[in-house]
Design an enzyme around this catalytic site. Structure first.
Site, PDB file in Angstrom:
ATOM      1  N   HIS A   1      56.226  -6.088  11.393  1.00  0.00           N
ATOM      2  CA  HIS A   1      57.174  -7.231  11.474  1.00  0.00           C
ATOM      3  C   HIS A   1      56.305  -8.400  12.327  1.00  0.00           C
ATOM      4  O   HIS A   1      55.090  -8.267  12.760  1.00  0.00           O
ATOM      5  CB  HIS A   1      58.090  -6.959  12.654  1.00  0.00           C
ATOM      6  CG  HIS A   1      59.302  -6.057  12.033  1.00  0.00           C
ATOM      7  ND1 HIS A   1      60.477  -5.578  12.886  1.00  0.00           N
ATOM      8  CD2 HIS A   1      59.319  -5.450  10.839  1.00  0.00           C
ATOM      9  CE1 HIS A   1      60.966  -4.734  11.987  1.00  0.00           C
ATOM     10  NE2 HIS A   1      60.395  -4.773  11.039  1.00  0.00           N
TER      11      HIS A   1
ATOM     12  N   GLU B   1      56.275  -9.837  15.010  1.00  0.00           N
ATOM     13  CA  GLU B   1      55.801  -9.821  16.423  1.00  0.00           C
ATOM     14  C   GLU B   1      54.509  -8.953  16.340  1.00  0.00           C
ATOM     15  O   GLU B   1      53.679  -8.960  17.307  1.00  0.00           O
ATOM     16  CB  GLU B   1      56.873  -8.951  17.171  1.00  0.00           C
ATOM     17  CG  GLU B   1      58.054 -10.206  17.466  1.00  0.00           C
ATOM     18  CD  GLU B   1      59.174  -9.377  16.151  1.00  0.00           C
ATOM     19  OE1 GLU B   1      60.370  -9.466  16.683  1.00  0.00           O
ATOM     20  OE2 GLU B   1      58.725  -9.364  15.135  1.00  0.00           O
TER      21      GLU B   1
ATOM     22  N   CYS C   1      59.959  -3.439  17.780  1.00  0.00           N
ATOM     23  CA  CYS C   1      59.233  -4.447  18.114  1.00  0.00           C
ATOM     24  C   CYS C   1      59.212  -4.420  19.778  1.00  0.00           C
ATOM     25  O   CYS C   1      58.275  -5.118  20.529  1.00  0.00           O
ATOM     26  CB  CYS C   1      59.616  -5.649  17.441  1.00  0.00           C
ATOM     27  SG  CYS C   1      58.930  -5.938  15.855  1.00  0.00           S
TER      28      CYS C   1
ATOM     29  N   ALA D   1      71.692 -30.931 -10.422  1.00  0.00           N
ATOM     30  CA  ALA D   1      71.033 -32.059 -10.739  1.00  0.00           C
ATOM     31  C   ALA D   1      72.099 -33.235 -11.130  1.00  0.00           C
ATOM     32  O   ALA D   1      72.610 -32.793 -12.426  1.00  0.00           O
ATOM     33  CB  ALA D   1      69.828 -32.347 -11.575  1.00  0.00           C
TER      34      ALA D   1
ATOM     35  N   SER E   1      70.814 -33.500 -21.548  1.00  0.00           N
ATOM     36  CA  SER E   1      70.558 -33.332 -19.960  1.00  0.00           C
ATOM     37  C   SER E   1      68.972 -33.204 -19.563  1.00  0.00           C
ATOM     38  O   SER E   1      68.638 -33.285 -18.405  1.00  0.00           O
ATOM     39  CB  SER E   1      71.353 -32.089 -19.470  1.00  0.00           C
ATOM     40  OG  SER E   1      70.765 -30.778 -19.914  1.00  0.00           O
TER      41      SER E   1
ATOM     42  N   TRP F   1      65.838 -35.295 -18.732  1.00  0.00           N
ATOM     43  CA  TRP F   1      65.906 -34.494 -17.474  1.00  0.00           C
ATOM     44  C   TRP F   1      66.879 -35.483 -16.786  1.00  0.00           C
ATOM     45  O   TRP F   1      66.547 -36.610 -16.799  1.00  0.00           O
ATOM     46  CB  TRP F   1      64.516 -34.149 -16.905  1.00  0.00           C
ATOM     47  CG  TRP F   1      63.851 -33.254 -17.548  1.00  0.00           C
ATOM     48  CD1 TRP F   1      62.742 -33.393 -18.493  1.00  0.00           C
ATOM     49  CD2 TRP F   1      63.932 -31.907 -17.689  1.00  0.00           C
ATOM     50  NE1 TRP F   1      62.276 -32.250 -18.981  1.00  0.00           N
ATOM     51  CE2 TRP F   1      62.928 -31.508 -18.435  1.00  0.00           C
ATOM     52  CE3 TRP F   1      64.963 -30.854 -16.972  1.00  0.00           C
ATOM     53  CZ2 TRP F   1      63.012 -29.669 -18.607  1.00  0.00           C
ATOM     54  CZ3 TRP F   1      64.629 -29.554 -17.360  1.00  0.00           C
ATOM     55  CH2 TRP F   1      63.810 -28.880 -18.096  1.00  0.00           C
TER      56      TRP F   1
ATOM     57  N   ARG G   1      63.103 -21.053  -6.592  1.00  0.00           N
ATOM     58  CA  ARG G   1      63.202 -19.977  -7.602  1.00  0.00           C
ATOM     59  C   ARG G   1      62.359 -18.986  -6.854  1.00  0.00           C
ATOM     60  O   ARG G   1      62.725 -17.577  -6.862  1.00  0.00           O
ATOM     61  CB  ARG G   1      62.886 -20.142  -8.895  1.00  0.00           C
ATOM     62  CG  ARG G   1      63.841 -20.978  -9.633  1.00  0.00           C
ATOM     63  CD  ARG G   1      63.395 -21.088 -11.087  1.00  0.00           C
ATOM     64  NE  ARG G   1      64.260 -21.843 -11.849  1.00  0.00           N
ATOM     65  CZ  ARG G   1      64.053 -22.183 -13.086  1.00  0.00           C
ATOM     66  NH1 ARG G   1      63.129 -21.650 -13.635  1.00  0.00           N
ATOM     67  NH2 ARG G   1      65.297 -22.750 -13.807  1.00  0.00           N
TER      68      ARG G   1
ATOM     69  N   THR H   1      75.150 -21.881 -20.856  1.00  0.00           N
ATOM     70  CA  THR H   1      73.782 -22.397 -20.434  1.00  0.00           C
ATOM     71  C   THR H   1      72.541 -21.777 -21.407  1.00  0.00           C
ATOM     72  O   THR H   1      71.604 -22.337 -21.955  1.00  0.00           O
ATOM     73  CB  THR H   1      73.388 -22.247 -19.196  1.00  0.00           C
ATOM     74  OG1 THR H   1      74.200 -23.112 -18.057  1.00  0.00           O
ATOM     75  CG2 THR H   1      72.031 -22.658 -19.020  1.00  0.00           C
TER      76      THR H   1
END
Length: 369
Positions: A52, A54, A86, A156, A170, A172, A186, A198
């Site tokens: 981790h 720490e 930790c 957008a 669309s 851009w 992403r 889409t």
């Protein structure tokens, strides 16, 4: 003193961001150790199974950690998992004070780490830059408490609220700087989701394309009647990330076999109103361990997820353009009837990407289903 506390917590947050999208099932955490006004140790959690934040910070500080202060974005763990607690390492190192951004929402911890440190005589102060620290662990918190992924709706649009022209064009809406930021996003999420509309319209790849490289999230296509073409680009990618096609029992068995033949995974889910039950889908994705989903869908899927109350954060890139006329909006379907029913965003942030403006906030109240 308060200024320095926030300054060092900010540095810990910057460390934590290095692990975003790579730590599941754990949260992204950062830590710095300071002695006499000098940072002597830094660390972040890179991935599950690794130490981790720490521990990395303590390793860098070494013996100098005795009597020093630690600034950590999340309450140190006190339980045994794939790595040791930790809190034990912090106590052994002899730190004088620990400044914690936010308590751990994990029921296995839930204040136990802070209590253990205080019982050992360490001065613990909690709640510094708490909103920022909670924000970075929001996907982890939702998954650990609800077993569901945290959904970020990204879109957008023009100044008049259009995502495409009347003809459907669309590309851009947003500028190159905004699109680069989306690829950075992403790189930090576990999954990216679109609807079949889409895919049929744009034939996207849904990969991460950054100058410095990056990792691909799992790709999820909501396709209730399995209309996806077998030659769709998303089914033929050189990527280690899985492609999931969410459909229903109405899909033709031969088509299911053909899609699976490309290497994609076909998820047969319950129906609701003749379409994929989105709550069932999110449950399955949560069971797969996905903590965060970036929704890049069209108006149909956006509207369905919104009305189902499954959207947690909104990111709107607004371009200084006006389409006029009808055009296409962010959501399809019924919305709020009055402004008192409209969803409210909290912790709103505004950033500029060239001439584009990005408005981002957490959903406080969704429109009724």
């Amino acid at each position: 003193m308060q200024v320095n506390i926030e300054q060092y917590l900010s540095q810990a947050l910057e460390m934590a961001r290095r692990g975003e999208g790579r730590t599941r099932p754990n949260p992204a955490v950062g830590a710095v150790i300071v002695k006499d006004g000098v940072v002597i140790g830094r660390g972040y959690h890179p991935q599950a199974g690794q130490p981790h934040a720490e521990i990395f910070a303590l390793r860098e500080a070494g013996d100098r950690a005795r009597g020093a202060d630690m600034y950590v974005t999340l309450e140190p763990c006190s339980h045994h998992g794939r790595t040791g607690p930790c809190t034990d390492a912090i106590i052994k190192a002899g730190l004088a004070r620990v400044f914690v951004g936010t308590p751990d929402p994990n029921p296995q911890v839930a204040g136990a780490g802070i209590r253990k440190l205080r019982a050992a005589g360490i001065d613990v102060r909690c709640g510094i830059l708490e909103n920022e620290c909670r924000r970075i662990i929001a996907p982890f918190a939702k998954h650990i408490l609800e077993k569901l992924p945290f959904v970020i709706l990204k879109s957008a649009m023009t100044l008049d609220g259009k995502t495409a022209t009347t003809s459907g064009h669309s590309q851009w809406v947003s500028n190159a700087a905004s699109r680069l930021e989306v690829h950075r996003l992403r790189d930090r999420v576990d999954g990216i989701m679109v609807g079949i509309g889409t895919v049929l319209r744009d034939d996207p790849q849904l990969t991460t394309r950054l100058p410095e490289g990056g990792r691909d999230p799992e790709r999820i296509v909501v396709d209730s009647h399995l209309r996806i073409p077998v030659d769709a680009a998303i089914l033929h990618l050189d990527s280690t990330a899985a492609t999931l096609i969410a459909t229903t029992a109405s899909a033709e068995p031969d088509k299911i076999d053909a899609v699976r033949g490309t290497g994609a995974q076909v998820l047969i889910l319950p129906e609701k109103g003749g379409r994929v039950d989105l709550h069932a889908l999110m449950t399955v994705l949560g069971e797969r361990g996905l903590q965060s989903i970036l929704l890049e869908g069209g108006a149909e899927l956006n509207g369905a997820l919104w009305r189902a109350g499954l959207v947690d954060r909104v990111m709107m890139f607004v371009a200084p353009k006006i389409v006029g006329g009808e055009g296409r909006g962010v959501f399809n379907g019924p919305g709020a009837a009055t402004m008192t029913e409209a969803a409210i965003l909290r912790d709103v942030r505004v950033r500029r990407f060239g001439e584009d403006t990005m408005i981002e906030g957490e959903v406080e109240k969704c429109s009724p289903a």
